[in-house]
Design a protein around this motif. Sequence first.
Motif, short mmCIF file in Angstrom:
data_model
loop_
_atom_site.label_atom_id
_atom_site.label_comp_id
_atom_site.label_asym_id
_atom_site.label_seq_id
_atom_site.Cartn_x
_atom_site.Cartn_y
_atom_site.Cartn_z
N PRO A 48 76.15 24.50 -7.98
CA PRO A 48 75.40 23.34 -7.47
C PRO A 48 75.74 22.10 -8.29
O PRO A 48 75.45 22.02 -9.48
N LEU A 49 76.39 21.12 -7.67
CA LEU A 49 76.88 19.96 -8.38
C LEU A 49 76.06 18.70 -8.12
O LEU A 49 76.46 17.61 -8.52
N SER A 50 74.94 18.84 -7.43
CA SER A 50 74.05 17.70 -7.15
C SER A 50 74.80 16.57 -6.46
O SER A 50 74.56 15.39 -6.72
N SER A 51 75.72 16.93 -5.59
CA SER A 51 76.51 15.94 -4.89
C SER A 51 76.87 16.49 -3.51
O SER A 51 77.11 17.70 -3.37
N PRO A 52 76.88 15.64 -2.47
CA PRO A 52 77.28 16.14 -1.16
C PRO A 52 78.74 16.56 -1.14
O PRO A 52 79.57 16.05 -1.90
N GLY A 53 79.04 17.51 -0.27
CA GLY A 53 80.41 17.98 -0.15
C GLY A 53 80.68 19.18 -1.04
O GLY A 53 79.85 19.62 -1.83
N SER A 54 81.87 19.71 -0.89
CA SER A 54 82.27 20.88 -1.67
C SER A 54 82.66 20.49 -3.09
O SER A 54 82.76 19.30 -3.42
N SER A 55 82.89 21.49 -3.92
CA SER A 55 83.30 21.22 -5.30
C SER A 55 84.64 20.49 -5.34
O SER A 55 84.87 19.65 -6.22
N TRP A 56 85.53 20.77 -4.39
CA TRP A 56 86.81 20.09 -4.34
C TRP A 56 86.63 18.61 -3.98
O TRP A 56 87.37 17.75 -4.47
N GLN A 57 85.65 18.32 -3.13
CA GLN A 57 85.38 16.92 -2.76
C GLN A 57 84.72 16.16 -3.90
O GLN A 57 84.63 14.93 -3.84
N VAL A 58 84.24 16.86 -4.90
CA VAL A 58 83.70 16.23 -6.10
C VAL A 58 84.79 16.06 -7.15
O VAL A 58 84.93 15.00 -7.77
N LEU A 59 85.60 17.10 -7.35
CA LEU A 59 86.59 17.08 -8.42
C LEU A 59 87.80 16.22 -8.11
O LEU A 59 88.24 15.43 -8.95
N VAL A 60 88.37 16.35 -6.91
CA VAL A 60 89.63 15.67 -6.60
C VAL A 60 89.51 14.15 -6.67
O VAL A 60 90.40 13.49 -7.24
N ALA A 131 89.00 17.29 3.44
CA ALA A 131 88.46 15.94 3.44
C ALA A 131 89.06 15.18 4.61
O ALA A 131 90.21 15.43 5.00
N PRO A 132 88.32 14.21 5.19
CA PRO A 132 88.88 13.44 6.31
C PRO A 132 90.04 12.56 5.85
O PRO A 132 90.03 12.05 4.72
N LEU A 133 91.01 12.40 6.73
CA LEU A 133 92.19 11.59 6.39
C LEU A 133 91.82 10.16 5.99
O LEU A 133 92.37 9.65 5.00
N PRO A 134 90.92 9.48 6.72
CA PRO A 134 90.56 8.12 6.27
C PRO A 134 89.99 8.11 4.85
O PRO A 134 90.26 7.19 4.08
N GLY A 135 89.21 9.13 4.52
CA GLY A 135 88.66 9.19 3.16
C GLY A 135 89.75 9.36 2.12
O GLY A 135 89.69 8.75 1.04
N ILE A 136 90.74 10.18 2.41
CA ILE A 136 91.85 10.37 1.48
C ILE A 136 92.64 9.07 1.31
O ILE A 136 93.01 8.69 0.19
N LEU A 137 92.87 8.37 2.42
CA LEU A 137 93.60 7.10 2.33
C LEU A 137 92.81 6.06 1.54
O LEU A 137 93.40 5.27 0.78
N VAL A 211 84.80 6.83 -4.09
CA VAL A 211 85.82 7.74 -3.57
C VAL A 211 85.21 9.06 -3.15
O VAL A 211 85.60 9.65 -2.13
N ARG A 212 84.21 9.53 -3.88
CA ARG A 212 83.54 10.77 -3.48
C ARG A 212 82.81 10.58 -2.16
O ARG A 212 82.79 11.49 -1.32
N ALA A 213 82.21 9.42 -1.96
CA ALA A 213 81.57 9.15 -0.67
C ALA A 213 82.59 9.13 0.45
O ALA A 213 82.35 9.65 1.55
N ALA A 214 83.77 8.55 0.19
CA ALA A 214 84.81 8.51 1.22
C ALA A 214 85.32 9.90 1.55
O ALA A 214 85.62 10.20 2.71
N PHE A 215 85.39 10.77 0.55
CA PHE A 215 85.91 12.12 0.79
C PHE A 215 84.96 12.99 1.61
O PHE A 215 85.39 14.03 2.14
N VAL A 216 83.69 12.60 1.71
CA VAL A 216 82.76 13.34 2.58
C VAL A 216 82.49 12.57 3.86
O VAL A 216 81.62 12.96 4.66
N GLY A 217 83.23 11.48 4.10
CA GLY A 217 83.10 10.74 5.34
C GLY A 217 81.98 9.74 5.39
O GLY A 217 81.65 9.22 6.46
N SER A 218 81.38 9.39 4.24
CA SER A 218 80.27 8.42 4.20
C SER A 218 80.85 7.01 4.03
O SER A 218 80.72 6.40 2.96
N TYR A 219 81.45 6.50 5.08
CA TYR A 219 82.15 5.21 4.99
C TYR A 219 81.21 4.01 4.95
O TYR A 219 81.61 2.93 4.53
N ALA A 220 79.98 4.18 5.42
CA ALA A 220 79.02 3.07 5.44
C ALA A 220 78.00 3.18 4.33
O ALA A 220 76.98 2.48 4.35
#
Length: 251
Positions: A48-60, A131-137, A211-220
């Motif tokens: 449990p990392l207290s963050s939305p998304g998977s552990s990879w979406q937190v670490l990367v 992760a979504p492509l827009p978030g990675i970009l 960047v973590r928000a972008a990796f889970v698709g939270s663009y707004a």
Amino acid sequence: MSALLSDTALVFGRYARQTLRSRLQMLFGVLMPLLYLLFFGPLLTGLPLSSPGSSWQVLVPGLLLQLALFGASFCGFGIIVEKQYGVVERMRVTPVSRLALLLGRVLRDALLFVFQAVLLVLAALAMGLRAPLPGILIGFAFVAVLTVALASLSYALALKVQTPQEFGPVINSVTMPSMLLSGLMLPMALGPTWLDVLSHFMPFRYLVDAVRAAFVGSYASPALLYGVLVAVAFAALSVTYGTRAFRRSAA
């Protein structure tokens, strides 16, 4: 403006050719984040990392910005070597724009670290990152902007010191607290309240959250907005300061 663009392209081309001739530099710069990915990433799976998304979406996202933080901060070593060989002295007597002398270098650095970031993300995708492509970009864009900012400050500092022995300790004293207080490896929400509050005074914290928000698709999300504002302001101030350092060194 046309003269600035042509001068920037000239300086960029010179340093880009140097980088292309040193393929080890291009590949080994991503080695440390890749080791974190391989050996540290699996430890976080399922925690449990207290963050939305998977552990990879937190670490990367943190590793991407770590790549820019440590890589760009040490770019100034190149100018110290150039000063010792008289390259900077010869550039001072040319009519090339001082802003172009900085932009050509930092754009080369940004392109190099974005390339390394692509390699890192490809490895992360193979290990389980989704992760979504827009978030990675968006993550790549943050790497580029942070590189421009930190490389500008690094070059400015390198113009003021005479030896690598002076330069290295200053950079280490800045990069290590920045890494620890920005939550690059783990979200700061996992720490005690006082540490989480202290981390909000670290500008890099906002970039990591963005960047973590972008990796889970939270663009707004507000986190992404704050990250963009901090990154752009930091880059603008850094380039302005770096340009002044080049102008003063040519005086």
